[in-house]
Scaffold this active site. Structure first.
Site, short mmCIF file in Angstrom:
data_model
loop_
_atom_site.label_atom_id
_atom_site.label_comp_id
_atom_site.label_asym_id
_atom_site.label_seq_id
_atom_site.Cartn_x
_atom_site.Cartn_y
_atom_site.Cartn_z
N LYS A 6 33.05 35.82 40.77
CA LYS A 6 33.38 35.31 42.33
C LYS A 6 32.20 35.37 42.64
O LYS A 6 31.50 34.41 44.27
CB LYS A 6 34.86 36.14 42.98
CG LYS A 6 35.29 35.55 43.79
CD LYS A 6 35.64 36.46 44.46
CE LYS A 6 37.12 37.03 44.32
NZ LYS A 6 38.29 37.89 45.61
N ASP A 66 39.18 36.82 49.98
CA ASP A 66 40.49 37.02 49.26
C ASP A 66 40.96 36.03 49.10
O ASP A 66 40.79 34.84 49.65
CB ASP A 66 41.24 38.36 50.14
CG ASP A 66 42.20 38.31 49.08
OD1 ASP A 66 41.89 39.09 48.56
OD2 ASP A 66 42.96 38.12 49.35
P1 IMP Z 1 40.75 39.77 44.76
O1 IMP Z 1 39.68 39.71 44.79
O2 IMP Z 1 42.34 39.98 45.26
O3 IMP Z 1 40.53 38.25 45.83
O4 IMP Z 1 41.69 38.24 43.39
C1 IMP Z 1 41.38 37.02 43.39
C2 IMP Z 1 42.26 36.54 41.99
O5 IMP Z 1 42.96 35.53 42.41
C3 IMP Z 1 41.24 36.14 40.56
O6 IMP Z 1 41.21 37.67 40.18
C4 IMP Z 1 41.90 35.61 40.41
O7 IMP Z 1 42.73 36.20 39.38
C5 IMP Z 1 42.47 34.93 41.32
N1 IMP Z 1 41.81 33.81 41.89
C6 IMP Z 1 41.10 33.50 42.46
N2 IMP Z 1 40.66 32.68 43.01
C7 IMP Z 1 40.03 32.30 41.55
C8 IMP Z 1 39.23 30.87 40.86
O8 IMP Z 1 38.72 30.50 41.87
N3 IMP Z 1 39.70 30.10 40.06
C9 IMP Z 1 40.53 31.14 38.78
N4 IMP Z 1 41.50 32.41 39.42
C10 IMP Z 1 41.03 32.36 41.07
#
Ligand code: IMP
Length: 200
Positions: free
Chosen positions: A10, A67
């Site tokens: 990310k 997020d």
């Molecule tokens: P966070 O760290 O709680 O925001 O989790 C985001 C999760 O959403 C990631 O671990 C992925 O599973 C999914 N996700 C968010 N953005 C993407 C993207 O650009 N591609 C693929 N999966 C994504």
């Protein structure tokens, strides 16, 4: 500026999209003593705000909280804010993707609509400055295809190209992704903050 994430993939995307902003970006890897953020918000916005505000209070620096996740229409918006832990805590992207495929096994293509959502919050030591959102629509494919990106990208099909983000590659993804749309809005807020810092 601090990007309040430990997710390296990310962070890489955020850095690429915000290139040219004129600020040096650090991440939580550079602030090992920063408080742990419990992502228990009901919305992407709530979690993004929590990350930005808590980390800005700790670092006393301009901070970006992000997020994001995948919302599938046939699953009433799931996995949503639980996207990263869809198949359980400490499970891999592959396990999440296999679980999603299984849950959509009997669902025909036209009912496999989904969107990615991304919330970006900006805060400094005094509190929240702004929060914005971006979305990107697609379909969930029947098998994993491609190797670029991360998370659900091998399943996320862009109808216009009939290919997944993982097949299309990062350059195409960065022109249309949820993260791109949210960060382009965030860029305007950040530019003003950086300008203000420089002028006084
Ligand atoms: P966070 O760290 O709680 O925001 O989790 C985001 C999760 O959403 C990631 O671990 C992925 O599973 C999914 N996700 C968010 N953005 C993407 C993207 O650009 N591609 C693929 N999966 C994504």
């Amino acid at each position: 500026m601090v990007v309040a994430t430990k997710n390296r993939k990310k962070l890489k995307e955020i850095k690429e999209i915000l290139a040219g902003l004129g600020a040096k970006l650090s991440s939580l890897a550079d602030h090992p003593a920063a408080p742990r953020i419990i992502e228990n918000g009901k919305t992407f916005k709530a979690n993004a705000i929590k990350k930005a505000v808590k980390i800005a209070r700790f670092t006393k620096k301009l901070t970006l909280g992000e997020d994001s996740g995948l919302c599938v229409e046939a699953l009433e918006g799931k996995p949503g804010v639980y996207s990263s832990r869809f198949s359980g805590k400490n499970k891999s992207d592959l396990q999440n993707n296999l679980k999603l495929l299984k849950m959509l096994e009997a669902v025909p293509l036209k009912k496999r609509k989904a969107y990615y959502a991304c919330a970006v919050a900006i805060a400094d030591a005094r509190g929240l400055i702004g929060v914005v959102e971006g979305r990107c629509s697609g379909l969930i494919g029947f098998k994993q295809e491609g190797t670029a990106g991360f998370g659900y990208d091998p399943l996320f099909v862009i109808p216009k190209y009939k290919k997944t983000f993982a097949q299309l590659g990062i350059r195409v993804k960065h022109k249309m992704s949820h993260r791109y749309h949210a960060l382009e809005k965030a860029r305007k807020i950040l530019e003003k903050c950086i300008e203000r810092t420089k002028s006084g």
